[in-house]
Design a protein around this motif. Structure first.
Motif, PDB file in Angstrom:
ATOM      1  N   PHE A  83       6.406  -4.340  -7.936  1.00 41.66           N
ATOM      2  CA  PHE A  83       6.400  -3.244  -6.966  1.00 41.66           C
ATOM      3  C   PHE A  83       7.669  -2.387  -7.021  1.00 41.66           C
ATOM      4  CE2 PHE A  83       2.858  -5.712  -5.674  1.00 41.66           C
ATOM      5  CZ  PHE A  83       1.958  -4.792  -5.157  1.00 41.66           C
ATOM      6  N   ASP A  84       8.242  -2.292  -8.221  1.00 45.76           N
ATOM      7  CA  ASP A  84       9.382  -1.408  -8.456  1.00 45.76           C
ATOM      8  C   ASP A  84       8.829  -0.121  -9.080  1.00 45.76           C
ATOM      9  OD1 ASP A  84      11.729  -0.117  -9.188  1.00 45.76           O
ATOM     10  OD2 ASP A  84      12.680  -1.931  -9.966  1.00 45.76           O
ATOM     11  N   ILE A  85       8.912   0.963  -8.333  1.00 42.54           N
ATOM     12  CA  ILE A  85       8.266   2.216  -8.726  1.00 42.54           C
ATOM     13  C   ILE A  85       8.803   2.792 -10.036  1.00 42.54           C
ATOM     14  CG2 ILE A  85       7.982   4.649  -8.063  1.00 42.54           C
ATOM     15  CD1 ILE A  85       7.629   3.704  -5.198  1.00 42.54           C
ATOM     16  N   LYS A  86      10.113   2.797 -10.210  1.00 36.46           N
ATOM     17  CA  LYS A  86      10.701   3.465 -11.378  1.00 36.46           C
ATOM     18  C   LYS A  86      10.206   2.890 -12.711  1.00 36.46           C
ATOM     19  CE  LYS A  86      14.877   5.221 -13.398  1.00 36.46           C
ATOM     20  NZ  LYS A  86      16.243   4.973 -13.702  1.00 36.46           N
ATOM     21  N   LYS A  99       0.842  -1.212   0.000  1.00 31.57           N
ATOM     22  CA  LYS A  99       0.000   0.000   0.000  1.00 31.57           C
ATOM     23  C   LYS A  99       0.871   1.254   0.000  1.00 31.57           C
ATOM     24  CE  LYS A  99      -3.975  -2.071   2.330  1.00 31.57           C
ATOM     25  NZ  LYS A  99      -4.775  -2.128   3.556  1.00 31.57           N
ATOM     26  N   GLN A 100       1.932   1.243   0.781  1.00 34.61           N
ATOM     27  CA  GLN A 100       2.819   2.402   0.839  1.00 34.61           C
ATOM     28  C   GLN A 100       3.541   2.596  -0.492  1.00 34.61           C
ATOM     29  OE1 GLN A 100       2.942   4.672   3.393  1.00 34.61           O
ATOM     30  NE2 GLN A 100       4.004   5.800   1.777  1.00 34.61           N
ATOM     31  N   ILE A 101       3.978   1.522  -1.101  1.00 34.26           N
ATOM     32  CA  ILE A 101       4.638   1.604  -2.411  1.00 34.26           C
ATOM     33  C   ILE A 101       3.657   2.135  -3.451  1.00 34.26           C
ATOM     34  CG2 ILE A 101       5.721   0.257  -4.268  1.00 34.26           C
ATOM     35  CD1 ILE A 101       6.814  -1.609  -2.031  1.00 34.26           C
ATOM     36  N   PHE A 102       2.425   1.669  -3.389  1.00 34.27           N
ATOM     37  CA  PHE A 102       1.381   2.150  -4.307  1.00 34.27           C
ATOM     38  C   PHE A 102       1.186   3.658  -4.147  1.00 34.27           C
ATOM     39  CE2 PHE A 102      -3.101   3.274  -4.868  1.00 34.27           C
ATOM     40  CZ  PHE A 102      -3.242   3.014  -6.220  1.00 34.27           C
ATOM     41  N   LYS A 103       1.075   4.120  -2.914  1.00 32.69           N
ATOM     42  CA  LYS A 103       0.913   5.557  -2.666  1.00 32.69           C
ATOM     43  C   LYS A 103       2.106   6.343  -3.206  1.00 32.69           C
ATOM     44  CE  LYS A 103      -1.864   4.876   1.494  1.00 32.69           C
ATOM     45  NZ  LYS A 103      -1.884   4.946   2.966  1.00 32.69           N
ATOM     46  N   ASN A 104       3.298   5.806  -3.011  1.00 33.53           N
ATOM     47  CA  ASN A 104       4.503   6.476  -3.519  1.00 33.53           C
ATOM     48  C   ASN A 104       4.516   6.521  -5.042  1.00 33.53           C
ATOM     49  OD1 ASN A 104       5.410   6.892  -0.920  1.00 33.53           O
ATOM     50  ND2 ASN A 104       6.784   5.135  -0.915  1.00 33.53           N
ATOM     51  N   LEU A 105       4.075   5.446  -5.675  1.00 30.85           N
ATOM     52  CA  LEU A 105       4.000   5.447  -7.139  1.00 30.85           C
ATOM     53  C   LEU A 105       3.019   6.501  -7.624  1.00 30.85           C
ATOM     54  CD1 LEU A 105       4.531   4.488 -10.008  1.00 30.85           C
ATOM     55  CD2 LEU A 105       2.891   2.648  -9.626  1.00 30.85           C
ATOM     56  N   PHE A 154      -6.740   1.368 -10.289  1.00 27.44           N
ATOM     57  CA  PHE A 154      -6.642  -0.052 -10.622  1.00 27.44           C
ATOM     58  C   PHE A 154      -5.518  -0.298 -11.630  1.00 27.44           C
ATOM     59  CE2 PHE A 154      -7.977  -3.756 -13.199  1.00 27.44           C
ATOM     60  CZ  PHE A 154      -7.916  -4.720 -12.217  1.00 27.44           C
ATOM     61  N   ASN A 155      -5.447   0.535 -12.648  1.00 23.97           N
ATOM     62  CA  ASN A 155      -4.405   0.363 -13.663  1.00 23.97           C
ATOM     63  C   ASN A 155      -3.030   0.730 -13.130  1.00 23.97           C
ATOM     64  OD1 ASN A 155      -5.344  -0.629 -16.316  1.00 23.97           O
ATOM     65  ND2 ASN A 155      -6.920   0.885 -15.869  1.00 23.97           N
ATOM     66  N   ILE A 156      -2.975   1.734 -12.279  1.00 28.65           N
ATOM     67  CA  ILE A 156      -1.700   2.067 -11.645  1.00 28.65           C
ATOM     68  C   ILE A 156      -1.205   0.856 -10.859  1.00 28.65           C
ATOM     69  CG2 ILE A 156      -0.592   3.505  -9.889  1.00 28.65           C
ATOM     70  CD1 ILE A 156      -2.451   5.793 -10.835  1.00 28.65           C
ATOM     71  N   LEU A 157      -2.101   0.216 -10.140  1.00 29.07           N
ATOM     72  CA  LEU A 157      -1.730  -0.972  -9.374  1.00 29.07           C
ATOM     73  C   LEU A 157      -1.317  -2.120 -10.297  1.00 29.07           C
ATOM     74  CD1 LEU A 157      -1.410  -2.484  -6.712  1.00 29.07           C
ATOM     75  CD2 LEU A 157      -3.871  -3.002  -6.807  1.00 29.07           C
ATOM     76  N   ARG A 158      -1.997  -2.297 -11.407  1.00 30.89           N
ATOM     77  CA  ARG A 158      -1.637  -3.354 -12.361  1.00 30.89           C
ATOM     78  C   ARG A 158      -0.211  -3.168 -12.866  1.00 30.89           C
ATOM     79  NH1 ARG A 158      -4.796  -2.920 -17.117  1.00 30.89           N
ATOM     80  NH2 ARG A 158      -3.865  -4.863 -17.776  1.00 30.89           N
ATOM     81  N   TYR A 159       0.142  -1.946 -13.206  1.00 27.16           N
ATOM     82  CA  TYR A 159       1.500  -1.676 -13.678  1.00 27.16           C
ATOM     83  C   TYR A 159       2.512  -1.938 -12.569  1.00 27.16           C
ATOM     84  CZ  TYR A 159       0.263   0.269 -18.222  1.00 27.16           C
ATOM     85  OH  TYR A 159      -0.163   0.419 -19.513  1.00 27.16           O
ATOM     86  N   LEU A 160       2.182  -1.523 -11.359  1.00 26.97           N
ATOM     87  CA  LEU A 160       3.075  -1.730 -10.227  1.00 26.97           C
ATOM     88  C   LEU A 160       3.283  -3.219  -9.966  1.00 26.97           C
ATOM     89  CD1 LEU A 160       4.725  -0.345  -8.014  1.00 26.97           C
ATOM     90  CD2 LEU A 160       2.650  -0.305  -6.611  1.00 26.97           C
ATOM     91  N   GLN A 161       2.217  -3.989 -10.013  1.00 23.06           N
ATOM     92  CA  GLN A 161       2.333  -5.435  -9.812  1.00 23.06           C
ATOM     93  C   GLN A 161       3.134  -6.080 -10.937  1.00 23.06           C
ATOM     94  OE1 GLN A 161      -1.904  -6.209  -9.426  1.00 23.06           O
ATOM     95  NE2 GLN A 161      -1.671  -6.621  -7.233  1.00 23.06           N
ATOM     96  N   ALA A 162       2.937  -5.626 -12.155  1.00 20.79           N
ATOM     97  CA  ALA A 162       3.672  -6.183 -13.294  1.00 20.79           C
ATOM     98  C   ALA A 162       5.176  -5.936 -13.152  1.00 20.79           C
ATOM     99  CB  ALA A 162       3.163  -5.585 -14.598  1.00 20.79           C
TER     100      ALA A 162
END
Length: 116
Positions: free
Chosen positions: A72-75, A29-35, A61-69
């Motif tokens: 969980f690497d933000i860059k 959740k914190q990584i998602f917020k940072n992204l 939802f799509n932001i999370l999909r990209y993050l999961q793909a």
């Protein structure tokens, strides 16, 4: 047929993002917020977007999909999100349902004949 055209999949679906979000660990959740913060900052700075033409930003939802793909690497997730927004704008993807290319009728004719 507008399937696959939307960059905001949960919009009008009746599915709440909070249900998906609640399944994440606290760290995720914190990584998602940072992204989200990074993406919002970077999309404002990018010179790849034509600011005089409309563009669609991804939903959570799509932001999370990209993050999961991107595990969980933000860059890389942020880079791919920005690239996707720019590509969608440059190729007028959001306009396709209202303005399909002329070849679509040929595609639909041949597609209906294909048996798998």
């Amino acid at each position: 047929d507008k399937r696959g055209m939307k960059f905001n999949f949960l919009e009008d679906s009746g599915i709440s993002f909070s249900v998906v979000y609640d399944m994440l660990s606290e760290e995720e959740k914190q990584i998602f917020k940072n992204l989200k913060l990074t993406f919002q900052s970077q999309i404002k700075k990018t010179t790849k977007l034509n600011r005089s033409e409309p563009f669609t930003l991804p939903d959570d939802f799509n932001i999370l999909r990209y993050l999961q793909a991107d595990k969980f690497d933000i860059k890389p997730a942020c880079e791919r999100l920005i690239s996707t927004v720019c590509w969608r704008q440059a190729n007028h993807i959001d306009d396709l349902p209202e303005n399909p290319p002329p070849e679509i009728d040929t595609y639909r004719t041949y597609r209906s004949c294909v048996v798998i």
